[in-house]
Motif scaffolding. Structure first.
Motif, PDB file in Angstrom:
ATOM      1  N   ASN A  74     -27.325  10.602   5.963  1.00  0.00           N
ATOM      2  CA  ASN A  74     -27.991  11.738   6.204  1.00  0.00           C
ATOM      3  C   ASN A  74     -27.237  12.665   6.979  1.00  0.00           C
ATOM      4  N   SER A  75     -26.044  12.723   6.650  1.00  0.00           N
ATOM      5  CA  SER A  75     -24.947  13.595   7.558  1.00  0.00           C
ATOM      6  C   SER A  75     -25.323  15.050   7.204  1.00  0.00           C
ATOM      7  N   VAL A  76     -25.383  15.445   5.847  1.00  0.00           N
ATOM      8  CA  VAL A  76     -25.672  16.662   5.559  1.00  0.00           C
ATOM      9  C   VAL A  76     -27.022  17.111   6.059  1.00  0.00           C
ATOM     10  N   PHE A  77     -28.261  16.489   5.889  1.00  0.00           N
ATOM     11  CA  PHE A  77     -29.369  16.865   6.537  1.00  0.00           C
ATOM     12  C   PHE A  77     -29.206  17.029   8.060  1.00  0.00           C
ATOM     13  N   LEU A  78     -28.710  16.013   8.655  1.00  0.00           N
ATOM     14  CA  LEU A  78     -28.756  16.156  10.085  1.00  0.00           C
ATOM     15  C   LEU A  78     -27.945  17.094  10.489  1.00  0.00           C
ATOM     16  N   THR A  79     -26.746  17.423  10.079  1.00  0.00           N
ATOM     17  CA  THR A  79     -26.167  18.675  10.536  1.00  0.00           C
ATOM     18  C   THR A  79     -26.606  19.780  10.159  1.00  0.00           C
ATOM     19  N   ALA A  80     -27.230  20.045   8.966  1.00  0.00           N
ATOM     20  CA  ALA A  80     -28.047  21.194   8.839  1.00  0.00           C
ATOM     21  C   ALA A  80     -29.319  21.513   9.854  1.00  0.00           C
ATOM     22  N   SER A  81     -30.044  20.564   9.951  1.00  0.00           N
ATOM     23  CA  SER A  81     -31.146  20.452  10.851  1.00  0.00           C
ATOM     24  C   SER A  81     -30.681  20.781  12.239  1.00  0.00           C
ATOM     25  N   ALA A  82     -29.583  20.325  12.691  1.00  0.00           N
ATOM     26  CA  ALA A  82     -29.228  20.477  13.889  1.00  0.00           C
ATOM     27  C   ALA A  82     -28.681  21.977  14.250  1.00  0.00           C
ATOM     28  N   ALA A  83     -27.969  22.338  13.417  1.00  0.00           N
ATOM     29  CA  ALA A  83     -27.457  23.809  13.179  1.00  0.00           C
ATOM     30  C   ALA A  83     -28.511  24.785  13.255  1.00  0.00           C
ATOM     31  N   PHE A  84     -29.351  24.395  12.610  1.00  0.00           N
ATOM     32  CA  PHE A  84     -30.839  25.716  12.182  1.00  0.00           C
ATOM     33  C   PHE A  84     -31.601  25.525  13.502  1.00  0.00           C
ATOM     34  N   LEU A  85     -31.938  24.243  14.116  1.00  0.00           N
ATOM     35  CA  LEU A  85     -32.463  24.157  15.355  1.00  0.00           C
ATOM     36  C   LEU A  85     -31.725  24.893  16.838  1.00  0.00           C
ATOM     37  N   LEU A  86     -30.497  24.540  16.666  1.00  0.00           N
ATOM     38  CA  LEU A  86     -29.779  25.032  17.845  1.00  0.00           C
ATOM     39  C   LEU A  86     -29.923  26.546  17.699  1.00  0.00           C
ATOM     40  N   ALA A  87     -29.472  27.183  16.337  1.00  0.00           N
ATOM     41  CA  ALA A  87     -29.539  28.628  16.161  1.00  0.00           C
ATOM     42  C   ALA A  87     -30.870  29.208  16.665  1.00  0.00           C
ATOM     43  N   THR A  88     -32.156  28.596  16.258  1.00  0.00           N
ATOM     44  CA  THR A  88     -33.323  29.012  16.444  1.00  0.00           C
ATOM     45  C   THR A  88     -33.425  29.074  17.845  1.00  0.00           C
TER      46      THR A  88
END
Length: 174
Positions: A74-88
């Motif tokens: 799940n690396s792509v999903f986890l990385t994208a989710s973490a980036a989105f949540l951190l940016a938000t």
């Protein structure tokens, strides 16, 4: 009695004792456990050896496999989710000046760095097939890096919290 509740359970994050308790507990737990293995197991393996060292190597092997199985699937999903949540959270906290989001960001961002370093350690342990003293040294080094990140995180959050508390427009009312 109402003033007591406002003082103990306040909505201003950096002035709340609960935020600092959560901060301390999170960093204590984070530095105590690395890849699901508590530090006392490493200490026992280093001091006593024998069965304790074998148990440590087994625990680490199991947890490295589990960590990498989850991350690699799940690396792509986890990385994208973490980036989105951190940016938000960052935008809500620092652009829109919501103190609760600032507090969350100052807690979660360093934990994200530590999580990335833990995945890197798991990959390194798998690729280099570490055992014995090399495994213990890698664990201890990773723990020290986590402690340094935690100390810097606590220092910066305290600095930011004090500056927000002192320079907020509501500070005169304290």
């Amino acid at each position: 009695m109402e003033g007591f509740y406002e003082e103990v359970i306040g909505s201003r994050s950096f002035a709340s004792i609960w935020y600092w308790i959560v901060f301390a507990v999170v960093w204590t737990r984070t530095t105590h456990w690395t890849l699901g293995v508590p530090y006392e197991d490493v200490r026992n393996a280093n001091a006593i050896g024998d069965q304790h060292l074998l148990d440590l190597e087994t625990q680490m092997a199991i947890n490295v496999r589990k960590t990498l199985a989850v991350f690699e699937a799940n690396s792509v999903f986890l990385t994208a989710s973490a980036a989105f949540l951190l940016a938000t959270v960052f935008m809500l906290g620092f652009y829109f000046d919501i103190q609760m989001m600032q507090a969350v960001f100052l807690l979660v961002f360093p934990l994200t760095i530590v999580s990335a370093l833990s995945v890197h350690l798991a990959q390194r342990l798998r690729d280099e097939d570490m055992h014995g003293d090399r495994l213990i040294k890698a664990y201890v080094w990773h723990r020290r890096v986590k402690q340094a990140i935690g100390a810097l995180s606590i220092f910066f959050a305290a600095f930011w919290g004090v500056s927000q508390t002192l320079f907020s427009p509501y500070a005169a009312g304290l």
